[in-house]
Enzyme design. Structure first.
Site, short mmCIF file in Angstrom:
data_model
loop_
_atom_site.label_atom_id
_atom_site.label_comp_id
_atom_site.label_asym_id
_atom_site.label_seq_id
_atom_site.Cartn_x
_atom_site.Cartn_y
_atom_site.Cartn_z
N GLY A 1 0.83 -1.20 0.00
CA GLY A 1 0.00 0.00 0.00
C GLY A 1 0.86 1.25 0.00
O GLY A 1 0.49 2.28 0.56
N ASP B 1 -1.52 -7.13 -7.16
CA ASP B 1 -2.86 -7.06 -6.59
C ASP B 1 -2.91 -8.04 -5.43
O ASP B 1 -2.92 -9.26 -5.62
CB ASP B 1 -3.90 -7.41 -7.66
CG ASP B 1 -5.32 -7.32 -7.10
OD1 ASP B 1 -5.48 -7.16 -5.86
OD2 ASP B 1 -6.28 -7.40 -7.91
N ASN C 1 0.66 -2.92 5.11
CA ASN C 1 -0.10 -1.68 5.33
C ASN C 1 -1.29 -1.55 4.40
O ASN C 1 -2.26 -0.88 4.74
CB ASN C 1 0.87 -0.49 5.15
CG ASN C 1 0.15 0.80 4.90
OD1 ASN C 1 -0.40 1.41 5.82
ND2 ASN C 1 0.11 1.25 3.64
N SER D 1 -5.89 -1.09 13.08
CA SER D 1 -6.72 0.10 13.29
C SER D 1 -7.22 0.04 14.72
O SER D 1 -7.26 -1.06 15.32
CB SER D 1 -7.90 0.05 12.32
OG SER D 1 -8.90 0.97 12.70
N TYR E 1 -14.73 -4.57 7.73
CA TYR E 1 -13.45 -3.92 8.04
C TYR E 1 -13.04 -4.22 9.49
O TYR E 1 -11.90 -4.62 9.76
CB TYR E 1 -13.60 -2.41 7.83
CG TYR E 1 -12.33 -1.61 8.08
CD1 TYR E 1 -11.34 -1.51 7.10
CD2 TYR E 1 -12.14 -0.93 9.28
CE1 TYR E 1 -10.18 -0.76 7.33
CE2 TYR E 1 -10.98 -0.19 9.51
CZ TYR E 1 -10.02 -0.11 8.53
OH TYR E 1 -8.86 0.63 8.75
N LYS F 1 -9.68 -6.43 10.63
CA LYS F 1 -8.58 -5.88 11.43
C LYS F 1 -8.43 -6.65 12.74
O LYS F 1 -7.31 -6.86 13.22
CB LYS F 1 -8.82 -4.38 11.69
CG LYS F 1 -8.79 -3.52 10.42
CD LYS F 1 -7.40 -3.52 9.78
CE LYS F 1 -7.28 -2.55 8.62
NZ LYS F 1 -5.94 -2.53 8.03
#
Ligand SMILES: NC(=O)c1ccc[n+]([C@@H]2O[C@H](COP(=O)([O-])OP(=O)(O)OC[C@H]3O[C@@H](n4cnc5c(N)ncnc54)[C@H](O)[C@@H]3O)[C@@H](O)[C@H]2O)c1
Length: 280
Positions: free
Chosen positions: A15, A66, A93, A146, A159, A163
């Site tokens: 990333g 990808d 990341n 996160s 999400y 995480k």
């Protein structure tokens, strides 16, 4: 400061075209590491990150991939090692987020978030850790999660789950890799000023103001403020830190209530004579 020196080490950041990825790559380069930069083929901003790393005097090689193509990842990691040599520091990341109510999340959307945010982190860690062991590298694996790995946020079921999964898979890998001198940790940012949530259909300013009022430090983080803690986990300075998560959230998870907003303004309780002496 020698203990933060990364001269002679190679760091891979996924990333790397994004805001946090660029700040991580640049901080690692400034500490002396050469960089391998991974993002989607054609990702806008990857060249810019490479230029910033080179301007800092370090090498930067692009390795487009990808990361949602899980089955390709072991061979991808092998190719990186064959062309660039051992990776000492792996920073997972890359991430995606989509704001969707639980009942509107499709199997395709769920799978995509999981593939990029969780599956890729696991399978890259798995393969690069095997390389680190084979190459005798006392490696560092840092997975960017996160605050949502630790508390929930509405509209982000996939999400949050992705995480939280990375938090525990990292702790498991930390235990399994400790005998090889490899540390594994997560860095868990709170709200950072980046474009990741630009597509969220929210009244942004209103949301941001309400959220900012809840952050004890009173503001979002800059990407650079997340990079300092990363250097601790990436360097000899953090050699005894493994199997943990490092929250970089301005204190938001420490505060379960907005109490301070309803308290009288701070007034010093010190006697007036204890005021700091005037500097001559
Ligand atoms: N910005 C925040 O407030 C915040 C807060 C907590 C955690 N994070 C986490 O930090 C990380 C970086 O986020 P950011 O804010 O810099 O986001 P960003 O959108 O700026 O960067 C994410 C990068 O990941 C890349 N990426 C996405 N899908 C990919 C794929 N399939 N293959 C390869 N690369 C892919 C994107 O192209 C992009 O360059 C993410 O894991 C995110 O979840 C961000």
């Amino acid at each position: 400061m020698d203990r933060f020196d990364l001269t002679g080490r190679t760091a891979l950041v996924t990333g790397a075209a994004g805001a946090l990825g660029r700040a991580f790559a640049l901080a690692l380069a400034e500490a002396g590491a050469d960089l391998l930069l991974v993002d989607l083929p054609g990702a806008e901003g990857l060249d810019e990150t490479a230029q910033a790393v080179r301007a800092a005097g370090r090498g930067a090689a692009l390795h487009p991939q990808d990361l949602a193509r899980t089955e390709e990842l072991p061979a991808f990691a092998d190719r990186v090692r064959a062309t660039a040599g051992p990776v000492h520091i792996l920073v997972n990341n890359a991430g995606v987020a989509a704001l969707e109510r639980f009942n509107t999340i499709t199997p395709a959307s769920w799978r995509h978030v999981m593939r990029v945010n969780t599956d890729a982190v696991f399978f890259l860690s798995q393969r690069f850790a095997e390389h680190m062991i084979a190459d005798g590298v006392p490696g560092r694996i840092i997975n960017i999660t996160s605050k949502n790995a630790h508390v929930a946020e509405a509209g982000l079921a996939h999400y949050n789950a992705s995480k939280a999964a990375v938090d525990l898979l990292s702790k498991t890998l930390a235990i399994e890799l400790a005998p090889h001198g490899i540390t594994v940790n997560t860095l868990a940012p709170g709200m950072v000023d980046t474009p990741i949530d630009d597509a969220f259909p929210l009244a942004h300013e209103e949301f941001e103001a309400a959220y900012r009022a809840r952050i004890p430090l009173g503001r979002y983080a800059s990407p650079e403020e997340c990079a300092g803690p990363l250097l601790l986990l990436a360097s000899d300075a953090g050699a005894y830190v493994t199997g943990t998560h490092l929250l970089v959230d301005g204190g938001v998870l420490a505060d379960q209530m907005p109490r301070t907003r309803f308290m009288p303004p701070y007034r010093s309780g010190l006697p007036t004579e204890s005021a700091p002496p005037e500097t001559p």
